[in-house]
Design a protein around this motif. Structure first.
Motif, short mmCIF file in Angstrom:
data_model
loop_
_atom_site.label_atom_id
_atom_site.label_comp_id
_atom_site.label_asym_id
_atom_site.label_seq_id
_atom_site.Cartn_x
_atom_site.Cartn_y
_atom_site.Cartn_z
N ASN A 1 -10.01 -4.99 -16.93
CA ASN A 1 -9.80 -6.43 -16.78
C ASN A 1 -8.74 -6.33 -15.39
OD1 ASN A 1 -10.98 -7.63 -18.92
ND2 ASN A 1 -9.10 -7.04 -20.26
N THR A 2 -8.59 -5.49 -14.81
CA THR A 2 -7.57 -5.41 -13.73
C THR A 2 -8.11 -6.01 -12.57
OG1 THR A 2 -6.39 -3.55 -14.37
CG2 THR A 2 -6.27 -3.95 -12.13
N ASP A 3 -7.65 -6.94 -11.79
CA ASP A 3 -8.15 -7.57 -10.60
C ASP A 3 -7.80 -6.66 -9.21
OD1 ASP A 3 -9.57 -9.87 -11.59
OD2 ASP A 3 -7.52 -10.49 -12.28
N ILE A 4 -6.50 -6.28 -9.25
CA ILE A 4 -5.74 -5.54 -8.15
C ILE A 4 -5.24 -4.20 -8.57
CG2 ILE A 4 -4.04 -5.80 -6.47
CD1 ILE A 4 -4.70 -8.55 -6.14
N GLY A 5 -5.79 -3.28 -8.07
CA GLY A 5 -5.06 -2.11 -8.27
C GLY A 5 -4.13 -1.52 -7.72
N ALA A 6 -3.97 -0.15 -7.35
CA ALA A 6 -2.54 0.58 -6.86
C ALA A 6 -3.15 0.34 -5.16
CB ALA A 6 -2.39 1.96 -7.28
N ILE A 7 -1.78 0.47 -4.57
CA ILE A 7 -2.02 0.45 -3.14
C ILE A 7 -2.45 2.09 -2.93
CG2 ILE A 7 -0.74 0.38 -0.94
CD1 ILE A 7 -1.52 -2.38 -2.35
N ASN A 8 -3.04 2.23 -1.96
CA ASN A 8 -3.51 3.71 -1.80
C ASN A 8 -2.56 4.99 -1.61
OD1 ASN A 8 -4.75 5.82 0.31
ND2 ASN A 8 -6.22 5.52 -1.23
N SER A 9 -1.25 4.47 -1.01
CA SER A 9 -0.49 5.59 -0.54
C SER A 9 1.02 4.93 -0.60
CB SER A 9 -0.70 6.29 0.53
OG SER A 9 -0.85 5.62 1.60
N ARG A 10 2.02 5.65 -0.54
CA ARG A 10 3.14 5.09 -0.34
C ARG A 10 3.53 4.68 1.06
NH1 ARG A 10 8.34 5.27 -2.30
NH2 ARG A 10 7.39 6.39 -4.28
N MET A 11 2.96 5.34 1.93
CA MET A 11 2.78 5.23 3.36
C MET A 11 2.40 3.88 3.73
SD MET A 11 1.74 8.11 6.28
CE MET A 11 0.34 7.37 6.69
N GLN A 12 1.25 3.64 3.17
CA GLN A 12 0.47 1.99 3.22
C GLN A 12 1.18 1.19 2.56
OE1 GLN A 12 -1.84 1.83 5.06
NE2 GLN A 12 -1.99 -0.48 4.80
N LEU A 13 1.96 1.22 1.50
CA LEU A 13 3.05 0.44 0.72
C LEU A 13 3.96 0.11 1.82
CD1 LEU A 13 3.67 -1.51 -1.48
CD2 LEU A 13 4.95 0.57 -2.52
N ASP A 14 4.57 1.03 2.24
CA ASP A 14 5.59 0.74 3.19
C ASP A 14 5.31 0.08 4.49
OD1 ASP A 14 7.56 2.25 1.62
OD2 ASP A 14 7.15 4.04 2.79
N LYS A 15 3.92 0.43 4.90
CA LYS A 15 3.24 -0.45 6.12
C LYS A 15 3.17 -1.96 5.58
CE LYS A 15 -0.24 -1.18 9.06
NZ LYS A 15 -1.65 -1.07 9.51
N ILE A 16 2.82 -2.34 4.33
CA ILE A 16 2.52 -3.48 3.90
C ILE A 16 4.07 -4.41 3.90
CG2 ILE A 16 1.82 -5.11 2.13
CD1 ILE A 16 -0.26 -2.82 1.31
N CYS A 17 4.98 -3.75 3.30
CA CYS A 17 6.11 -4.18 3.26
C CYS A 17 7.07 -4.55 4.49
CB CYS A 17 7.05 -3.22 2.30
SG CYS A 17 6.77 -2.91 0.49
N GLU A 18 6.71 -3.62 5.45
CA GLU A 18 7.02 -3.64 6.79
C GLU A 18 6.65 -5.04 7.46
OE1 GLU A 18 7.79 -3.56 10.93
OE2 GLU A 18 5.97 -2.74 10.34
N LEU A 19 5.44 -5.42 7.45
CA LEU A 19 4.82 -6.31 7.98
C LEU A 19 5.19 -7.63 7.18
CD1 LEU A 19 1.25 -4.96 8.96
CD2 LEU A 19 2.74 -6.42 10.51
N VAL A 20 5.11 -7.68 6.02
CA VAL A 20 5.64 -8.95 5.05
C VAL A 20 6.98 -9.18 5.69
CG1 VAL A 20 6.43 -9.63 2.96
CG2 VAL A 20 4.08 -8.59 3.23
N GLU A 21 7.89 -8.22 5.63
CA GLU A 21 9.12 -8.54 6.14
C GLU A 21 9.19 -9.14 7.33
OE1 GLU A 21 11.72 -8.23 4.01
OE2 GLU A 21 13.08 -8.76 5.40
N SER A 22 8.41 -8.40 8.56
CA SER A 22 8.33 -9.17 9.67
C SER A 22 7.80 -10.58 9.60
CB SER A 22 7.50 -8.28 10.68
OG SER A 22 6.15 -8.83 10.55
N GLY A 23 6.90 -11.18 8.73
CA GLY A 23 6.49 -12.25 8.74
C GLY A 23 7.69 -13.30 8.22
N LEU A 24 8.45 -12.71 7.39
CA LEU A 24 9.81 -13.57 6.72
C LEU A 24 10.61 -13.59 7.79
CD1 LEU A 24 10.16 -11.79 3.26
CD2 LEU A 24 9.38 -14.20 3.57
N GLN A 25 10.86 -12.70 8.55
CA GLN A 25 11.98 -12.67 9.56
C GLN A 25 11.39 -13.70 10.77
OE1 GLN A 25 14.71 -11.01 9.99
NE2 GLN A 25 14.44 -9.79 7.93
N GLN A 26 10.03 -13.71 10.97
CA GLN A 26 9.52 -14.86 11.89
C GLN A 26 9.37 -16.32 11.60
OE1 GLN A 26 6.39 -12.19 13.51
NE2 GLN A 26 7.45 -12.19 15.33
N GLY A 27 9.87 -16.44 10.37
CA GLY A 27 10.06 -17.77 9.71
C GLY A 27 8.68 -18.22 8.75
#
Ligand code: NDP
Length: 515
Positions: free
Chosen positions: A364-390
């Motif tokens: 029943n899962t729609d969204i699984g795990a992010i492939n690696s810690r490195m990729q998760l960090d990259k996603i978090c960093e880009l999301v953070e940049s989106g927030l910073q840029q408004g």
């Protein structure tokens, strides 16, 4: 230190969906709002996995045999859903790569290039049938090693893997008909480097056309997802594929680099990031090696006011949240015509709150795990940049598993074309939403990217589809659907998305010389 900061900032950023402004998202009189609430919870439905044989250690596959790496070194393959070690994988160095390339050259000269096409086709058919037989086991392994949901690995990846071998098996004895008036000839040894988002499928995309065209191969899987390629090696043994026709060298970027730099390689096929694609272009410049690159993307998914909105919302969901957004052709920039923007946003917000994030092996899962810690960090960093840029982030409130790498389905509104989240590949379940007024503006915005891999168009007017599609600079455009793949259909991009096509008749061309 920096990593810790980024992760905690994003955890704080998890908030309830943004409120819809008064009047903006009001329900039309004939519209109903579905209430999914807590009453719609599911019982766990885990795919059986206790029969899966994950070996403690995987060796290199060279010249038809499994062998230990020259360096004696191994690295760990981690299950991203629980951070436990699945297996140790051999780390190939330049010496191992050399052995693999030599084996491939021998096999090309002595066996494969001289084999009639119908005989090569028989091997490919045999591999395809064995893949079908073992599809269940391979799907579970793919989900365990890469974090993708069992629903997707079982129903999409594995059927497509077998379909690619079946499709190119059919071409093996028909090459002169494929290119009438020309004499097709194999190139020799193909070096093939693949990423972690569709491990076995990318292996099939690379191996099947190369083998059908009479080449031999050295495949380098991604460091985080090597296991299924090595199970494929066992299938190749079972199919009695002649020794050395396919060799598999595992390792990180260094292994890929040694393969690319090897003097006796005739062709390089790469799927991965644009940054590494550029490195490869420089490495082969001035050599006789042929190159095809399938790189990143930042696809526009365009929703016109006359589109069937409910279907379009499902298209948005499969466009960006499929495979956790780890998809080069993901519809990661949503362009919505202004008149339907509030309704689309409201429906999208409601829909993402129904997506289930968690155990990839649960059906029943729609969204699984992010492939690696490195990729998760990259996603978090880009999301953070989106927030910073408004930009404004919309995320459903949900509890994520304690262990493992997870990211909730999210989207940004208030995005402008200059934001990093509108320009860079996030490669995660995060969508950037923008608006447009006219078809001309939609086309201009869609093409405002250095990439050119894919796009989507949603409208009920066929003429509008043709008009818009003819002006989009993208290799693949879906109309009123998204992320549909078929081995008969060519796939590839323009500009920073690379060059060359995979799939279909076109997918044979990079592996042949035509005289
Ligand atoms: P990479 O481009 O680094 O990896 C793709 C493949 O290339 C892997 O097998 C990798 O090995 C190998 N590789 C890495 N460096 C070299 C080199 N110098 N020479 C030869 N081969 C090399 O992608 P990442 O895994 O680092 O992902 C980074 C970003 O790339 C993602 O966030 C995403 O944006 C994008 N990406 C795009 C993909 C696509 O399908 N277009 C697929 C994957 C990523 P290894 O992984 O073992 O180090």
């Amino acid at each position: 230190m920096a990593r810790k900061k980024i992760r905690s900032a994003t955890t704080l950023a998890i908030r309830e969906a943004i409120p819809v402004r008064a009047g903006d998202g009001a329900l039309a009189p004939n519209e109903r709002k579905l209430n999914f609430g807590d009453r719609w919870s599911y019982a766990p439905a885990p795919e059986q996995s206790d029969y899966i044989r994950v070996r403690p250690r995987y060796q290199l596959f060279i010249d038809g045999k499994f062998r230990a790496p020259h360096s004696g070194r191994y690295f760990d393959s981690i299950n991203p859903a629980n951070e436990t070690k699945l297996a140790e994988i051999a780390q190939a160095d330049a010496h191992d790569v050399d052995l693999a390339v030599r084996a491939a050259r021998r096999a090309h000269r002595k066996v494969w290039s001289g084999l009639p096409g119908r005989e090569r086709g028989k091997f490919l058919y045999r591999i395809a049938r064995l893949l079908q037989e073992k599809a269940g086991e391979l799907a579970v392994l793919e989900s365990m090693d890469g974090g993708k949901t069992i629903r997707e690995s079982r129903d999409i990846d594995l059927p497509l893997v077998a379909a690619h071998f079946f499709y190119y098996a059919g071409w093996a004895d028909k090459l002169p008909y494929a290119f009438p008036g020309r004499v097709p000839c194999s190139l020799g040894v193909a070096a093939q480097i693949i990423p972690w988002n569709f491990p076995l499928l990318m292996a099939a995309w690379k191996l099947a056309p190369a083998l059908a065209a009479g080449n031999t191969c050295v495949l380098k899987p991604a460091e985080t997802t090597s296991i299924t390629a090595l199970h494929l090696a066992e299938i190749l043994q079972e199919a009695e594929l002649p020794e050395g026709v396919v060799n598999i060298v595992t390792g990180a970027g260094d292994t890929g680099q040694a393969l690319v730099e090897h003097d006796d390689v005739d062709k390089i096929a790469f799927t991965g990031s644009t940054a590494v694609g550029k490195l490869l272009t420089r490495a082969v410049a001035g050599t006789r090696k042929k190159l095809t690159l399938e790189l990143g993307g930042k696809a526009a998914n365009i929703i016109f006011e006359d589109a069937p909105i409910d279907q379009a919302v499902e298209g948005i969901i499969s466009g960006i949240y499929f495979n956790q957004g780890h998809v080069c052709c993901a519809g990661s920039r949503l362009l919505v015509q202004e008149g339907v923007f509030p309704a689309v946003i409201r429906k999208l917000r409601d829909r993402i709150s129904t997506l289930r994030v968690g155990d990839p092996l649960d059906k029943n899962t729609d969204i699984g795990a992010i492939n690696s810690r490195m990729q998760l960090d990259k996603i978090c960093e880009l999301v953070e940049s989106g927030l910073q840029q408004g930009a404004e982030l919309v995320q459903p409130r949900m509890r994520l598993p304690e262990k493992g790498y997870w990211y909730p389905p999210s989207f940004f509104t208030g995005v402008t074309a200059s934001h990093r989240i509108a320009q860079e590949e996030i490669f995660g379940p995060v969508l950037s939403v923008m608006t447009f007024r006219t078809p001309e503006e939609a086309i201009e915005r869609a093409n405002n990217t250095p990439y050119g891999l894919s796009a989507g168009v949603w409208t009920d007017k066929g003429s509008k589809i043709f008009k818009v599609v003819s002006k989009l600079r993208a290799g693949v455009v879906w109309a009123n659907t998204y992320n549909k793949f078929d081995p008969t259909s060519p796939f590839g991009g323009y500009r920073e998305s690379g060059f060359g096509r995979e799939g279909g008749l076109h997918g044979l061309l990079p592996y042949l010389s035509l005289s």
